[in-house]
Design an enzyme around this catalytic site. Structure first.
Site, PDB file in Angstrom:
ATOM      1  N   SER B 146       0.836  -1.200   0.000  1.00 12.32           N
ATOM      2  CA  SER B 146       0.000   0.000   0.000  1.00 12.32           C
ATOM      3  C   SER B 146       0.879   1.261   0.000  1.00 12.32           C
ATOM      4  CB  SER B 146      -0.946  -0.037   1.196  1.00 12.32           C
ATOM      5  OG  SER B 146      -1.985   0.892   1.050  1.00 12.32           O
ATOM      6  N   ARG B 218     -12.682   7.010   8.500  1.00 16.14           N
ATOM      7  CA  ARG B 218     -12.189   5.657   8.713  1.00 16.14           C
ATOM      8  C   ARG B 218     -13.154   4.634   8.135  1.00 16.14           C
ATOM      9  NH1 ARG B 218      -7.783   2.705   8.741  1.00 16.14           N
ATOM     10  NH2 ARG B 218      -7.839   0.968  10.206  1.00 16.14           N
ATOM     11  N   ASP B 312      -8.641  -6.242  -4.823  1.00 16.87           N
ATOM     12  CA  ASP B 312      -8.233  -4.954  -4.247  1.00 16.87           C
ATOM     13  C   ASP B 312      -9.011  -3.829  -4.928  1.00 16.87           C
ATOM     14  OD1 ASP B 312      -6.940  -2.654  -3.318  1.00 16.87           O
ATOM     15  OD2 ASP B 312      -4.966  -3.589  -3.330  1.00 16.87           O
ATOM     16  N   HIS B 347      -8.134  -5.055  -0.542  1.00 17.24           N
ATOM     17  CA  HIS B 347      -6.852  -4.416  -0.272  1.00 17.24           C
ATOM     18  C   HIS B 347      -6.182  -4.988   0.981  1.00 17.24           C
ATOM     19  CE1 HIS B 347      -3.857  -1.294  -0.494  1.00 17.24           C
ATOM     20  NE2 HIS B 347      -4.108  -0.917   0.736  1.00 17.24           N
TER      21      HIS B 347
END
Lengths: 369, 369
Positions: B146, B218, B312, B347
């Site tokens: 990432s 978040r 992902d 992901h």
């Protein structure tokens, strides 16, 4: 094309799935074309989450057309020279039908957070009352995308003699955890926005400024309506001219687009109504009162046309395909059609790429019993 | 396995890509295993957006292990009986390295919104200073997922003699509009949260309550880390036992999961640091100082191992594949490997499904020049 807009008041109770009762209610609606003498040419169009009964045409001094104007009109896929099209604002929506902002007769105050949770079945039940007032016992077809597709499927299962033709686009038989997760951002943002004040916010203040919680919720909605491809194609990594790459608040074009849309939306759409409609979407599961999907779909008598979009991130085409497969399993293969459209537009495709699916809608409407 | 945690203070300026200067800075880091005599066995592990230098092992009285403990240790894929593993907390992060919450010497006050925007190249430049202090002129390998993958690629292009082995997981060569859109929810939520107060919030108050803006941000992050399949598999349409289906505030299990995680995260991760790191991610484009991707990648001298995950949603495998294709186009086909892993985890797979890719990491580390 003849266009009529109205509000119908029902001075009679609506018994809701929750056990609660609306002692009376109203429905805003719009119609296009003319109802024929034997009242057999009504095509019911069901709107989506943030839509309204204004599906086609343009109001005086308005720059924008109704949300499905490309589909509804003289000579269009839903041809108003043949059909009488009717679109009804769903209960809980802020555009004219009974909503949390209406007066609760038992208290004389606005419902606000005391408004009952409305589910798709309730929405459809209320609509059935309006058709009765119009004298429409049977519709020629029912058609809807997204939350409108859920209504279509509900008509097919729970009012299975009401129409012989159901068309469902970009929708599902039960809202997935993935879609619920996207909706959670709006729910959390709105409920925890100080200005929301547990539903007691000042409506005019919200109309003027918009809630931040609603804005972030709309942003999440926007993402779920798009696709990685369409987003990258549209915006790339372009930076806003007036902003600096090394400024903390500097924005990319995609940031500006989201800000602009979210800000407008938060002023235009009431946050409490949004909460109620998102709840309606999350709650949708056509199998709730049945053993399973097969059991639920076994009630369908109409011919079902399913149109999904490959890039739809919210209601994935596999979910529509499941409906098709179960219909075939039920021996109803000759009563179901499934079209999976190639599109980069994601969920929004049913509101954008008409030329990729209007033919299938037309074909479904031409089907003879 | 020997574990050492430390903070290194640099009493020297760091010239940033933005033109701004950090007059001094500090880096928190953790090491695993032992540096050999000729200092040739260092494996640099780069952490992701919300990670820290605590990549492996468990602190006394802590219930949780470091974020890549399954990968780093004696006999594990990154074998600490052979390698000296070093993980450095990135600049802007709240876990020990210089961040917006540190004192700006020029004013004697905390930087807050005056902290300079840090980009991946700056992060990597700072890390190079630490390696120098360790006496490491050349690393055995650099690896990251990432945002850590972006650092790896930056090492490969901008410090192309620093290592012969680069491993990059679940990442991209330039953050897409799609990923930027997801990050926008956090940016908008935080900047418009009343408690944020344009960066002048009370840190202790935020640690106690958490910003709602950070929570919704978040949540958006969580969605982008997941996949439709993993979400539906994990939660289905299960309802929270204590909540009612017809209560407006009633929650599905997926709602509760998101609430729980977002609430914890908002207390644990400083919102201003988050803004700066999200900006860092959005700004990442390894081609910025080059004509195009081909021009940028032509600088790579190391062997490049690319590991992507099919589900992902944030950094799609196609983006990693593009790097592979351009490397082949450049005639570097023998210096690049591309593995596209089947996973339902989206992901997050690089933090979860070790058994699906640790073999490839091990293989990449075993490669002989």
């Amino acid at each position: 094309m003849e266009v009529n807009t109205g509000i119908e008041y029902f001075n009679e109770p609506l018994y809701l799935e929750s056990g609660r009762i609306l002692p009376n209610f109203k429905l805003a609606y719009e119609t296009y074309g003319r109802l024929n003498n034997d009242k057999s040419n009504a095509v019911v169009v069901c709107h989506a989450l943030t839509g309204s009964h204004h599906a086609a045409s343009r109001y005086k001094n308005d720059t924008k057309f109704g949300w499905w104007d490309a589909m509804i009109g003289d000579g269009k896929a839903i041809d108003t020279t043949k059909f009488f099209v009717i679109c009804i604002n769903i209960l809980s929506s802020p555009f004219g039908s009974t909503s949390p902002l209406d007066i609760d007769e038992s208290t004389g105050l606005e419902y606000r957070m005391n408004f009952p949770v409305i589910v798709i079945s309730d929405v459809v039940n209320a609509q059935m009352r309006l058709f009765k007032k119009f004298g429409i016992e049977k519709a020629y077809a029912v058609i809807g995308g997204s939350l409108g597709g859920m209504q279509s499927l509900c008509f097919a299962i729970e009012h299975n003699k009401f129409t012989d033709r159901i068309i469902m686009l970009a929708s599902t038989y039960a809202t997935s955890a993935w879609a619920i997760a996207f909706n959670k951002i709006a729910i959390h943002g709105i409920l925890n926005d100080i200005m929301f004040d547990d539903g007691n916010y000042d409506v005019n203040l919200v109309k003027k400024h918009g809630l931040v919680g609603m804005e972030v919720g709309r942003m999440a909605g926007h993402i779920s309506f798009l696709s990685p491809d369409s987003t990258s194609l549209k915006f790339g990594r372009k930076y806003v001219n007036t902003d600096g790459l090394y400024e903390l608040k500097g924005r990319f074009e995609v940031d500006r687009y989201m800000e602009y849309n979210a800000s407008n939306f938060a002023k235009r759409f009431d946050p409490l109504c949004y909460l109620y409609i998102v709840k309606m979407m999350n709650n949708f599961d056509c199998t709730r009162h049945f053993d399973n999907l097969k059991d639920a779909l076994s009630n369908i008598l109409a011919r079902l046309t399913l149109i999904s979009f490959k890039g739809d991130m919210l209601f994935r085409w596999q979910e529509m395909r499941e409906i098709f497969d179960v219909m075939v399993e039920l021996g109803k293969g000759d009563m179901v059609e499934f079209y999976n459209i190639n599109s980069n537009y994601g969920h929004d495709a049913f509101l954008v790429e008409y030329d990729k699916f209007d033919f299938y809608v037309k074909k479904a409407l031409e089907w003879k019993i």
